[in-house]
Design an enzyme around this catalytic site. Sequence first.
Site: not given
Ligand code: HMG
Ligand code: MG
Length: 306
Positions: A247, A205, A238, A13-14, A207
């Site tokens: 990581n 966690h 990320c 995933r990450d 990196h």
């Molecule tokens: P948004 O654009 O604000 O969402 O994104 P929205 O609610 O306005 O919807 C816009 C469109 O997205 C719509 O589709 C929704 O249906 C769709 P449209 O009507 O335009 O066709 N949508 C989705 N589609 C699929 N699955 C969903 C979903 N939700 C809405 N769940 C949102 C907001 C949170 C969805 C977006 O910003 C997003 O997906 N962000 C994810 C970012 C991400 O994954 N980052 C990496 C993970 S975090 C990380 O890596 C850190 C970690 O490792 C720890 C560390 O290292 O610190 C965990």
């Molecule tokens: Mg991470």
Amino acid sequence: MTERVKVVEVGARDGLQNESSIVPAYIKQELIRRLGLTGLQVIEATSFVSQEWVPQLADAEEVMAAIKRREGVRYPVLVPNEYGMRRALAAEAREIAVFTAASEQFSQNNTNCSIAESIRRFQPVIAQAREHGILVRGYISCVLGCPYQGKVPVSKVVAVATELRELGCDEISLGDTIGIGTPHQARDMLRAVASEMEISRLAVHFHDTYGQALANILACLEQGVRITDSSVAGLGGCPYARGATGNVATEDVVYMLHGLGFETGIDLDMLAEVGAWITRQLSRPNTSRAGLARLANMPIKPKMFA
Ligand code: HMG
Ligand code: MG
């Protein structure tokens, strides 16, 4: 009895969320299958996030459907909102992770909303998880610094962790997203959070951007933390934290843990083989020092994954 440390493998995933090219689903499935043979008990599989935001994981359904779940292995998935939860439930996820940050700017860039709004979105998600007996991890990013706002006060990390705990997160993972922290900072941050909740619920966690991850993990182990996240071959980064490397490598963490006398249940040689395999598939360097050393010293390549 030897003390156990739970290693949460986040490479699929990450790691893969940050590859510049899209990794085919069959490679992801095979990575998860091989990781499952090494003795790892928690293998984060994918994210049910927007494919506009993270196209690398747009095949989450396909990947989940192909996992041949092993007894005793958990395959958590990331869920940002109710839509993600519907997808995770349809894919029969048994464990989820919600994610927010200790930095407002990072929260905006990562999930297009404030920290408070992200937590508000988790309420129905966690309520549904409860109904279905699904475990919930809560991630907090930027616990030791943010790529956009710089310093992050420890008090903010404690406040967000407390909210996640009160909301019902079973486990909270403290993320140094950009790998900027040093051991005493990590220790002090962990101590502050642990003064508000059981340390057995906390994971770290790290990196490895500045090469501090193992030292930081050690500092946190010394405080009593017994859950650590890592990524095979050091995959990842990320997408919303430019310059962040992968990581800390799982092979390096496992080597250190075994050397410290902890039990992990993980076969380091097999893990090193998985690291070699996935980096060949992705044509990217293997950043695990222990993995490379182990491979160099393996006289015969056994057929471990047939
Ligand atoms: P948004 O654009 O604000 O969402 O994104 P929205 O609610 O306005 O919807 C816009 C469109 O997205 C719509 O589709 C929704 O249906 C769709 P449209 O009507 O335009 O066709 N949508 C989705 N589609 C699929 N699955 C969903 C979903 N939700 C809405 N769940 C949102 C907001 C949170 C969805 C977006 O910003 C997003 O997906 N962000 C994810 C970012 C991400 O994954 N980052 C990496 C993970 S975090 C990380 O890596 C850190 C970690 O490792 C720890 C560390 O290292 O610190 C965990
Ligand atoms: Mg991470």
